[in-house]
Design an enzyme around this catalytic site. Structure first.
Site, PDB file in Angstrom:
ATOM      1  N   GLY A 204       0.837  -1.207   0.000  1.00  0.00           N
ATOM      2  CA  GLY A 204       0.000   0.000   0.000  1.00  0.00           C
ATOM      3  C   GLY A 204       0.860   1.241   0.000  1.00  0.00           C
ATOM      4  N   ALA A 207       2.613   6.249   3.621  1.00  0.00           N
ATOM      5  CA  ALA A 207       2.192   6.851   4.898  1.00  0.00           C
ATOM      6  C   ALA A 207       1.747   5.739   5.852  1.00  0.00           C
ATOM      7  CB  ALA A 207       1.058   7.845   4.649  1.00  0.00           C
ATOM      8  N   VAL A 208       0.934   4.824   5.357  1.00  0.00           N
ATOM      9  CA  VAL A 208       0.512   3.698   6.201  1.00  0.00           C
ATOM     10  C   VAL A 208       1.710   2.766   6.443  1.00  0.00           C
ATOM     11  CG1 VAL A 208      -1.037   1.706   6.389  1.00  0.00           C
ATOM     12  CG2 VAL A 208      -1.903   3.858   5.468  1.00  0.00           C
ATOM     13  N   GLY A 209       2.587   2.672   5.455  1.00  0.00           N
ATOM     14  CA  GLY A 209       3.805   1.862   5.631  1.00  0.00           C
ATOM     15  C   GLY A 209       4.569   2.270   6.892  1.00  0.00           C
ATOM     16  N   GLU A 226       5.681  -3.255   0.564  1.00  0.00           N
ATOM     17  CA  GLU A 226       5.578  -3.121  -0.893  1.00  0.00           C
ATOM     18  C   GLU A 226       4.848  -1.807  -1.141  1.00  0.00           C
ATOM     19  OE1 GLU A 226       6.834  -5.086  -3.189  1.00  0.00           O
ATOM     20  OE2 GLU A 226       7.518  -6.722  -1.905  1.00  0.00           O
ATOM     21  N   CYS A 260       0.579   0.192  -9.186  1.00  0.00           N
ATOM     22  CA  CYS A 260       1.767   0.688  -8.477  1.00  0.00           C
ATOM     23  C   CYS A 260       2.965   0.846  -9.407  1.00  0.00           C
ATOM     24  CB  CYS A 260       2.120  -0.222  -7.316  1.00  0.00           C
ATOM     25  SG  CYS A 260       2.443  -1.913  -7.818  1.00  0.00           S
TER      26      CYS A 260
HETATM   27  P1  NAD Z   1      -5.461   0.910   0.785  1.00  0.00           P
HETATM   28  O1  NAD Z   1      -6.103   2.209   1.085  1.00  0.00           O
HETATM   29  O2  NAD Z   1      -6.293  -0.264   0.419  1.00  0.00           O
HETATM   30  O3  NAD Z   1      -4.519   0.573   2.022  1.00  0.00           O
HETATM   31  C1  NAD Z   1      -3.750  -0.608   2.064  1.00  0.00           C
HETATM   32  C2  NAD Z   1      -4.065  -1.362   3.331  1.00  0.00           C
HETATM   33  O4  NAD Z   1      -3.675  -0.574   4.463  1.00  0.00           O
HETATM   34  C3  NAD Z   1      -5.533  -1.690   3.493  1.00  0.00           C
HETATM   35  O5  NAD Z   1      -5.678  -3.043   3.863  1.00  0.00           O
HETATM   36  C4  NAD Z   1      -5.985  -0.740   4.573  1.00  0.00           C
HETATM   37  O6  NAD Z   1      -7.030  -1.258   5.368  1.00  0.00           O
HETATM   38  C5  NAD Z   1      -4.749  -0.539   5.390  1.00  0.00           C
HETATM   39  N1  NAD Z   1      -4.764   0.757   6.068  1.00  0.00           N
HETATM   40  C6  NAD Z   1      -5.201   1.929   5.572  1.00  0.00           C
HETATM   41  N2  NAD Z   1      -5.046   2.923   6.483  1.00  0.00           N
HETATM   42  C7  NAD Z   1      -4.497   2.361   7.574  1.00  0.00           C
HETATM   43  C8  NAD Z   1      -4.083   2.868   8.856  1.00  0.00           C
HETATM   44  N3  NAD Z   1      -4.210   4.145   9.176  1.00  0.00           N
HETATM   45  N4  NAD Z   1      -3.529   2.001   9.736  1.00  0.00           N
HETATM   46  C9  NAD Z   1      -3.397   0.711   9.407  1.00  0.00           C
HETATM   47  N5  NAD Z   1      -3.755   0.168   8.213  1.00  0.00           N
HETATM   48  C10 NAD Z   1      -4.310   0.978   7.313  1.00  0.00           C
HETATM   49  O7  NAD Z   1      -4.453   1.047  -0.422  1.00  0.00           O
HETATM   50  P2  NAD Z   1      -3.534   2.267  -0.814  1.00  0.00           P
HETATM   51  O8  NAD Z   1      -2.494   2.503   0.207  1.00  0.00           O
HETATM   52  O9  NAD Z   1      -4.344   3.410  -1.302  1.00  0.00           O
HETATM   53  O10 NAD Z   1      -2.858   1.587  -2.097  1.00  0.00           O
HETATM   54  C11 NAD Z   1      -2.299   2.338  -3.088  1.00  0.00           C
HETATM   55  C12 NAD Z   1      -0.821   2.507  -2.827  1.00  0.00           C
HETATM   56  O11 NAD Z   1      -0.223   1.245  -2.729  1.00  0.00           O
HETATM   57  C13 NAD Z   1      -0.103   3.220  -3.933  1.00  0.00           C
HETATM   58  O12 NAD Z   1       0.886   4.030  -3.383  1.00  0.00           O
HETATM   59  C14 NAD Z   1       0.537   2.094  -4.707  1.00  0.00           C
HETATM   60  O13 NAD Z   1       1.666   2.463  -5.448  1.00  0.00           O
HETATM   61  C15 NAD Z   1       0.862   1.139  -3.627  1.00  0.00           C
HETATM   62  N6  NAD Z   1       0.909  -0.211  -4.150  1.00  0.00           N
HETATM   63  C16 NAD Z   1       2.093  -0.861  -4.128  1.00  0.00           C
HETATM   64  C17 NAD Z   1       2.161  -2.125  -4.668  1.00  0.00           C
HETATM   65  C18 NAD Z   1       3.444  -2.902  -4.684  1.00  0.00           C
HETATM   66  O14 NAD Z   1       3.380  -4.076  -4.982  1.00  0.00           O
HETATM   67  N7  NAD Z   1       4.574  -2.313  -4.361  1.00  0.00           N
HETATM   68  C19 NAD Z   1       1.034  -2.706  -5.205  1.00  0.00           C
HETATM   69  C20 NAD Z   1      -0.154  -2.007  -5.184  1.00  0.00           C
HETATM   70  C21 NAD Z   1      -0.213  -0.751  -4.638  1.00  0.00           C
END
Ligand code: NAD
Length: 478
Positions: A204, A207-209, A226, A260
């Protein structure tokens, strides 16, 4: 406010009924029985996942259409078929990947036997995003199971149809005792993150990372992140621009840009950009017709918040193609912006939508400088015929992957590690790396007691021992 306080406050406020502690305890109990360790169990789980993808194809296609307006063929290419292939690849290699490997020994330890044993980590958490909600949930789960772990999957709440489907059908195809799906959003994920996992695999945004990494630090839990970022595409002079344009359009506008590893922006010299522009337009028309809003293969933006975010990046003065939006259907036309520079709004963070900025540079040197001035990308794409340009990009830039003459193709090779570097992530998966990331490589060594070869190392030290130590145990290299 500390992270612990933040998590506890969130828990108190959200009132989620999830009892993550009980869940982890339960799974740890299952893991400790050893049921997940045999090769036969691991293979059965992978075969179950693959069977689910085949038998439930129609249900997955429907859910993906509901969540993201994905065309059935696109869902097959990027989600179902893709994940199935990944599982088949793991099934093919698993036996040899998890076999203990003997390790060579220095002369003075020769009577010993040494090997590297890959053991499962235990109970792992997989948190997946919405943009490829099947692939990005099941590919890590497949790796975790192949490595012999118990797993909790937390799919994204932003792809609710797919999340509900996974929760409903996954238990039918795998060992329910060791694999669980927890649906939910921030409150549930926050609750899950308070527990002690043996690994957290998160896909994802960054920021959440950071939240994941902070929560994991409290338990010293290893983490794979990721993440995303801006994946640049450089187009060199002298390339087949028609093919380059088609490939860039395919990479950019698939899933309405919500990929992504989508090409985030294009950099090239002005003459190349001028030649490329009409070819980008031509490819968009060929793929999605005169009005992409009517196309059944062109997707929609996942929700209102992302629609607003992406729409705001379209600055009218820079639009050279597209630009139309419709809030009600969350439609954003395939859009190309020209005349923007590194300060433009679209260049501040990952676009993650169907907008392609074109940036002018003077050539390879400036392109490399432009890339190196920013976060290390998840992927870097370079269209070129020149060996020297390829050599320069390999040597002088850093990115999760570097693909020449096509975007995203590294994902098609399960033998290649997938993951970011720097701000685009940490850790790798796919194929053998998926097993490695969910395993611990344990060093195992066994030295006979007779004769006692360690005697030379015991005090008191004599001059004979000293000579032996210097010559045999720790010889200085010349
Ligand atoms: P998302 O909003 O679905 O969040 C990802 C996960 O994090 C979800 O399961 C969500 O419930 C959880 N989450 C959200 N907020 C949270 C919090 N405050 N605390 C704990 N967990 C929380 O997805 P997203 O982040 O919008 O995804 C898009 C991003 O992910 C883009 O930056 C994209 O580039 C990246 N991405 C990376 C890959 C990769 O393989 N490297 C693949 C797909 C997407």
């Amino acid at each position: 406010m500390t992270e612990t306080m933040r998590l506890e406050t969130a828990r108190a406020e959200d009132g989620t009924t999830l009892d993550a502690a009980a869940l982890v305890d339960d799974l740890r109990g299952v893991f400790r029985t050893g049921v997940t360790k045999p090769l036969a169990w691991r293979k059965a789980q992978l075969e179950g996942l693959r069977r689910m993808l085949a038998e439930q194809e129609a249900a997955f296609v429907e859910a993906l259409d509901t969540d993201l307006g994905k065309h059935a063929t696109e869902s097959w290419i990027t989600e179902l078929g893709y994940t199935s292939n990944e599982i088949t690849h793991i099934l093919g290699g698993l036996k040899s990947w998890i076999r203990p490997r003997s390790a060579p020994l220095p002369l003075w330890l020769r009577p010993a036997r040494a090997k590297i044993v890959r053991e499962p980590l235990g109970v792992v958490l997989v948190i997946s995003p919405w943009n490829y909600p099947v692939q990005l949930a099941l590919a890590p789960v497949a790796g975790a199971l192949a490595a012999g772990n118990a797993v909790v999957l937390k799919p994204s709440e932003l792809a609710p149809a797919t999340s509900a489907l996974l929760a409903r059908i996954l238990p039918r195809y795998v060992d329910q005792a060791a694999v669980r799906v927890v649906e939910g959003g921030v409150p549930e994920t926050t609750e899950l993150l308070t527990e002690h996992w043996d690994h957290i695999f998160y896909t994802g945004n960054g920021a959440v990372g950071r939240i994941i990494l902070e929560a994991a630090a409290r338990h010293l839990t290893p983490v794979t992140l990721e993440l995303g970022g801006k994946s640049p595409t450089f187009v060199d002079d002298g390339v087949d621009l028609e093919t380059a344009a088609r490939r860039i359009v395919w990479g950019k506008y698939t899933n309405a840009g919500q990929t992504c590893v989508a090409p985030d922006f294009v950099i090239a010299t002005r003459p190349v950009l001028e030649d490329l522009k009409p070819l980008l337009d031509k490819a968009i028309r060929e793929f999605y017709g005169e009005d992409p809003a009517q196309s059944d293969v062109y997707g929609r933006i996942v929700n209102e918040r992302h629609f607003g975010r992406v729409s705001r990046l379209i600055t009218e003065a820079h639009v050279v193609r597209g630009g139309a939006t419709d809030a009600e259907s969350r439609y954003i036309e395939p859009t190309v912006l020209d005349g923007v520079d590194g300060d433009h709004l679209s260049m501040q963070e990952e676009i993650f939508g169907p907008i392609l900025p074109l940036i002018e540079v003077s050539g390879v040197d400036e392109a490399i400088e432009f890339i190196n001035d920013r976060d290390k990308p998840l992927a870097l794409y370079v269209f070129t015929n020149r060996a020297e340009t390829k050599r320069r990009f390999i040597r002088d830039t850093s990115s999760g992957a570097l693909d020449f003459n096509a975007p995203m193709i590294h994902l098609g090779a399960p033998s290649l590690p997938f993951g970011g570097v720097g701000a685009s992530g940490m850790g790798k998966y796919h194929g053998e790396e998926s097993v490695a990331v969910f395993s611990h490589a344990k060093a195992v060594i066994d030295l006979p007691t007779k004769p006692d070869l360690l005697a030379t190392l015991y005090p008191p030290f004599t001059s004979i021992k000293e000579t032996l130590i210097r010559r045999i145990v720790a010889p200085s290299r010349r």
